[in-house]
Motif scaffolding. Structure first.
Motif, short mmCIF file in Angstrom:
data_model
loop_
_atom_site.label_atom_id
_atom_site.label_comp_id
_atom_site.label_asym_id
_atom_site.label_seq_id
_atom_site.Cartn_x
_atom_site.Cartn_y
_atom_site.Cartn_z
N SER A 189 -3.95 7.09 15.26
CA SER A 189 -3.27 8.02 16.17
C SER A 189 -1.78 7.71 16.18
CB SER A 189 -3.82 7.89 17.59
OG SER A 189 -5.20 8.20 17.61
N PRO A 190 -0.95 8.75 16.18
CA PRO A 190 0.50 8.52 16.21
C PRO A 190 0.97 8.12 17.60
CG PRO A 190 0.03 10.87 16.26
CD PRO A 190 -1.30 10.18 16.10
N ASN A 191 2.04 7.37 17.64
CA ASN A 191 2.74 7.12 18.90
C ASN A 191 4.21 6.87 18.59
OD1 ASN A 191 3.14 4.23 18.39
ND2 ASN A 191 0.98 3.97 18.89
N SER A 192 5.02 6.78 19.63
CA SER A 192 6.47 6.69 19.43
C SER A 192 6.87 5.41 18.72
CB SER A 192 7.19 6.80 20.77
OG SER A 192 6.68 5.85 21.69
N GLU A 193 6.15 4.30 18.95
CA GLU A 193 6.47 3.05 18.28
C GLU A 193 6.21 3.16 16.78
OE1 GLU A 193 4.31 -0.03 20.20
OE2 GLU A 193 5.38 0.16 22.10
N ILE A 223 0.86 -1.18 0.00
CA ILE A 223 0.00 0.00 0.00
C ILE A 223 0.90 1.23 0.00
CG2 ILE A 223 -1.92 -1.13 1.18
CD1 ILE A 223 -0.95 0.14 3.81
N ASP A 224 0.33 2.37 -0.38
CA ASP A 224 1.08 3.63 -0.40
C ASP A 224 0.83 4.46 0.86
OD1 ASP A 224 1.95 3.02 -3.03
OD2 ASP A 224 0.10 3.87 -3.85
N VAL A 225 -0.41 4.45 1.33
CA VAL A 225 -0.81 5.23 2.50
C VAL A 225 -1.74 4.37 3.34
CG1 VAL A 225 -1.92 7.35 3.34
CG2 VAL A 225 -0.70 7.37 1.15
N THR A 248 -5.57 12.58 14.80
CA THR A 248 -5.91 11.55 13.82
C THR A 248 -5.17 11.85 12.53
OG1 THR A 248 -8.09 11.34 14.84
CG2 THR A 248 -7.79 10.35 12.66
N VAL A 249 -4.40 10.87 12.04
CA VAL A 249 -3.43 11.11 10.98
C VAL A 249 -3.47 9.97 9.97
CG1 VAL A 249 -1.91 12.34 12.58
CG2 VAL A 249 -1.57 9.89 12.21
N PHE A 250 -2.70 10.15 8.88
CA PHE A 250 -2.41 9.08 7.92
C PHE A 250 -0.93 8.71 8.05
CE2 PHE A 250 -5.76 11.62 5.60
CZ PHE A 250 -6.79 10.73 5.85
N PHE A 251 -0.58 7.52 7.54
CA PHE A 251 0.79 7.03 7.64
C PHE A 251 1.33 6.67 6.27
CE2 PHE A 251 -1.35 6.14 11.61
CZ PHE A 251 -0.41 6.44 12.59
N VAL A 252 2.62 6.95 6.05
CA VAL A 252 3.31 6.53 4.83
C VAL A 252 4.63 5.85 5.24
CG1 VAL A 252 2.30 8.42 3.51
CG2 VAL A 252 4.59 8.68 4.46
N SER A 253 5.26 5.18 4.30
CA SER A 253 6.53 4.52 4.58
C SER A 253 7.59 5.53 5.01
CB SER A 253 7.01 3.77 3.33
OG SER A 253 8.37 3.40 3.46
N ARG A 254 8.52 5.08 5.82
CA ARG A 254 9.61 5.95 6.27
C ARG A 254 10.53 6.36 5.13
NH1 ARG A 254 10.89 0.82 8.35
NH2 ARG A 254 12.87 -0.08 7.63
N HIS A 255 10.39 5.72 3.97
CA HIS A 255 11.21 6.06 2.80
C HIS A 255 10.52 7.07 1.89
CE1 HIS A 255 13.85 2.81 3.95
NE2 HIS A 255 12.87 1.94 3.87
N LYS A 260 8.80 5.20 14.76
CA LYS A 260 10.05 4.56 14.41
C LYS A 260 9.95 3.79 13.10
CE LYS A 260 10.38 2.43 18.39
NZ LYS A 260 10.88 1.57 19.51
N ALA A 261 8.74 3.44 12.69
CA ALA A 261 8.56 2.60 11.52
C ALA A 261 7.98 3.33 10.31
CB ALA A 261 7.65 1.42 11.87
N SER A 262 7.26 4.43 10.54
CA SER A 262 6.57 5.12 9.45
C SER A 262 6.68 6.63 9.62
CB SER A 262 5.09 4.72 9.43
OG SER A 262 4.91 3.35 9.21
N LEU A 263 6.37 7.34 8.55
CA LEU A 263 6.23 8.79 8.61
C LEU A 263 4.76 9.11 8.85
CD1 LEU A 263 8.54 9.90 5.65
CD2 LEU A 263 9.10 9.74 8.08
N ILE A 264 4.52 10.15 9.63
CA ILE A 264 3.18 10.47 10.11
C ILE A 264 2.74 11.82 9.56
CG2 ILE A 264 1.81 10.92 12.19
CD1 ILE A 264 3.84 9.05 13.66
N SER A 265 1.54 11.85 9.01
CA SER A 265 1.03 13.09 8.41
C SER A 265 0.64 14.11 9.47
CB SER A 265 -0.18 12.78 7.52
OG SER A 265 -1.36 12.61 8.31
N ALA A 266 0.37 15.32 9.01
CA ALA A 266 -0.24 16.32 9.88
C ALA A 266 -1.62 15.84 10.29
CB ALA A 266 -0.35 17.65 9.13
N PRO A 267 -2.07 16.12 11.51
CA PRO A 267 -3.41 15.68 11.92
C PRO A 267 -4.48 16.45 11.16
CG PRO A 267 -2.44 17.09 13.60
CD PRO A 267 -1.36 16.84 12.59
N PHE A 268 -5.54 15.76 10.78
CA PHE A 268 -6.67 16.43 10.14
C PHE A 268 -7.83 16.62 11.10
CE2 PHE A 268 -7.06 11.90 9.10
CZ PHE A 268 -8.38 11.61 9.41
#
Length: 289
Positions: free
Chosen positions: A114-118, A106-108, A236-243, A121-129
């Protein structure tokens, strides 16, 4: 003959060096995607969304598999601002979406989590909407915690949570002495309300909207606790790969645009169960009145 022998020897040495170099290259390079999701999205015009259901942020029709809800409306609007389309590619659990992003299945991750510290470490986190109210729910006739919500932090209290969620991490952190009961990461939050009502668990930490929807159908069975540490608003956010920093930048820009355009405010009006269940992020400026 001597020239031929020299040529063969040189070729053998070159082959040996090439094999040695290939075996001594860092193995991590092989695990890093060579073509980014952003590049593929720009070529195809399609964002491939992963998702998990939690009403009303994201709903999945059990028969048609059609997706609806606030997160669906927000990501679709963001995609339109980017001149892109959304494909709902794969339903994934809260504990596995990071791997799905890294493997480019998947892309997103578009469920609105919800973001958290764990996860950071694995993904990039979007701005909250939006910010969502998370509340502790117990049975209406259970009075053990009315005078002091700290009584939740007891080994005799069975605290149910979905594995891999931010709510589960909050429970582990703030109610560490309680007896944790985990549920598979594809179990819907609404099931936790049923588990509390049936007495299988004593408490759970779920989105306020899940409690409100249950309470509308079964009034007087459950109650929402009030007090320090038991209720909070989570981004509340979306997530993308850390790359994928370029994809994140594009997504953040579109989120900012649809917030400014009032698109998210309209979505809150459509899906909010009670006033205050969802809040808009603060504007980065103030107007003179």
């Amino acid at each position: 003959m001597r020239l031929a022998t020299t040529i063969i020897t040189a070729a053998a040495v070159a082959l040996g060096v090439a094999l040695w170099v290939s075996h001594t290259q860092p193995q991590s390079a092989a695990t890093t995607p060579t073509n980014t999701a952003f590049e593929r999205i720009m070529q195809t015009g399609v964002i491939r969304c992963g998702y998990a259901a939690w009403d009303p942020m994201l709903r999945v029709d059990p028969t048609t598999k059609e997706v609806s809800g606030m997160a669906r409306d927000v990501i679709q609007a963001a995609a339109r601002y980017l001149d892109l389309k959304v494909e709902w590619t794969e339903e994934v659990g809260w504990g596995e979406f990071n791997q799905a992003l890294h493997n480019q299945r998947i892309d997103v991750f578009c469920a609105g989590g919800s973001p958290n510290s764990e996860r950071a470490k694995a993904s990039l986190i979007s701005a909250p909407f939006v910010f969502a109210d998370l509340s502790v729910i117990v049975r209406a006739d259970d009075t053990r915690f009315d005078a002091d919500v700290r009584q939740l932090n007891q080994p005799t209290v069975r605290f149910g949570q979905i594995d891999g969620t931010t709510a589960a991490k909050i429970v582990r952190t703030y109610f560490a002495a309680a007896t944790a009961q985990g549920y598979a990461d594809l179990v819907p939050y609404s099931q936790l309300a049923l588990e509390v009502a049936s007495g299988k668990i004593d408490a759970t930490l779920i989105p306020r909207t899940i409690f409100d929807l249950y309470n509308q159908q079964h009034p007087g069975v459950l109650k929402r606790l009030e007090g320090p540490g038991v209720n909070r608003y989570l981004p509340t956010v979306f997530f993308v790969s850390r790359h994928e920093p370029q994809l994140l930048h594009a997504l953040d820009t579109a989120i900012r645009e649809i917030l400014d355009a009032g698109v998210v405010a309209q979505a809150i009006e459509r899906y909010q169960t009670v006033p205050g269940a969802f809040l808009l992020p603060d504007q980065p400026y103030q107007t003179n009145k």
